[in-house]
Scaffold this active site. Sequence first.
Site, PDB file in Angstrom:
ATOM      1  N   LYS A  22       0.847  -1.212   0.000  1.00 12.74           N
ATOM      2  CA  LYS A  22       0.000   0.000   0.000  1.00 12.74           C
ATOM      3  C   LYS A  22       0.875   1.252   0.000  1.00 12.74           C
ATOM      4  CE  LYS A  22      -1.821   1.656   4.035  1.00 12.74           C
ATOM      5  NZ  LYS A  22      -1.514   3.071   4.249  1.00 12.74           N
ATOM      6  N   CYS A 117      -5.825   7.642   9.276  1.00 14.10           N
ATOM      7  CA  CYS A 117      -5.787   7.042  10.613  1.00 14.10           C
ATOM      8  C   CYS A 117      -5.495   8.101  11.673  1.00 14.10           C
ATOM      9  CB  CYS A 117      -4.717   5.954  10.686  1.00 14.10           C
ATOM     10  SG  CYS A 117      -5.136   4.496   9.728  1.00 14.10           S
ATOM     11  N   ARG A 397      -8.838  -0.743   4.266  1.00 15.11           N
ATOM     12  CA  ARG A 397      -7.961   0.293   3.719  1.00 15.11           C
ATOM     13  C   ARG A 397      -6.542  -0.230   3.501  1.00 15.11           C
ATOM     14  NH1 ARG A 397      -7.323   5.377   6.997  1.00 15.11           N
ATOM     15  NH2 ARG A 397      -5.691   5.539   5.380  1.00 15.11           N
TER      16      ARG A 397
END
Length: 420
Positions: A22, A117, A397
């Site tokens: 990611k 986050c 995510r």
Amino acid sequence: MARLVVHGGTPLHGSLEANGAKNAALPIMAAALLAKGKVTLRRVPNISDVWTLTGILKAMGCKVEYDGTGLMELDTSTLTTTKAPDHLVRKMNASFDIMGPLLAAYGEGEVSLPGGCNLGSRPVDLHIAGFRKLGAEVNSQKGFVRATAKKLHGAHILFPKVSVGATKNCLMAATVADGETVLENCAREPEIIDLANFLIAMGAKIHGVGRQKMRVTGVKQLHGIDYSVVADRIEVGTYLIAGAITGGDVTILGCVPEHLSSLLDLLKEMGQELTINEDSIRIQGRRPITPISVSTEPYPGFPTDLHPQLVALATLGSGTTTVTENIFNGRFMYAMELVRLGGDVRVSHRDVVIRGVKQLDGAPVDAPDIRAGGALVCAALAAHGESTISGVNFIDRGYQEIEKRLSLLGAKITRADFED
Ligand code: EPZ
């Protein structure tokens, strides 16, 4: 509202192929804004952060073809605006990675302060200071950052602290600036190295990749390329800990073990059995789990993104473990959720003290961020009985199809919709 339902107590067995990272795929997608010509990316993980950035680029007029199976085609030559859609930028911190490329390739960018986050304060002051050193005018008002520059020029940027985000943005911007840029006290994460290698493949001139000091010689423009994203060391680390905490036997294929050396050393210290090959890691969970003491540090130190998962493992330790968090001052929300599962986890300032217990018991828990979600899944897999995990949107995510991949290893985990 979707939740994960886990029936714990089954040792995981089998092997999985690592997904692309990611934290490499996102800046690499942003860096495609620098390319004159098409960019083809491979091993792009099917996670919601990738879809968010795809949405941002498309909303700005770029062409992005991606069907979630790893292959992505980008053409940013059709960009129509340098203003990013606020509602999407707020979804993740990495949205701000587009600012450097926009500034360098289009002379301007407007991006709201990113969300993502909640790990404590996440300012972008080091990014902005770097852009100003490269000759940009930057102002930040009402939650929006506007940056303009006729032409960026080379500079000497000494980061007062190691920042992955600021290193990425200044590195990307410097690739097409006039003259030479020296970046000092850079982040050295494997995802930074992957981004630099992608930029070099597109024609950038960068020396000292992977070191604390990088030297970038600006070039006129970068060209399109076909590039495969590096394996996700944080996803791999999470699955290794799932194998250890369930007393299982798990092998991850297609990964880069050296990117995980700090974790692997700790798992050995915790009494777990590891077999490490060139591009695969096998873990065999062993008891007792030996207590340790560790601090999170920038790479090559122990990564903050594996902190909650390691604490989950230590809840079943044969003594007291201490984890000190040095990167994010608010990365402790997961602790109370582990206590719900029967863990003895106490937070004092930046220290997490974990007294090992005999067993964890299933309970309803809520994931407050991506890596906390990974930790709660690991703990629930070891717990006796049923757990339900909400906050799945956070898990999605950062983890591709977590329940399907864990089921391949024999886990009893499903996704279900619950009336709230
Ligand atoms: C990246 O976040 C990762 N995100 C994070 O992973 C990771 O935890 C973090 O690096 C550290 O390794 C992505 O790559 C998308 P930083 P980033 O800039 O760039 C402070 C995950 O779960 N700081 O290295 O935000 C900051 O507040 C995510 O995948 C400033 O003060 O991290 C923090 O305390 C979570 N000013 C520290 O530096 C700035 O301008 C490190 O932040 C920038 C950062």
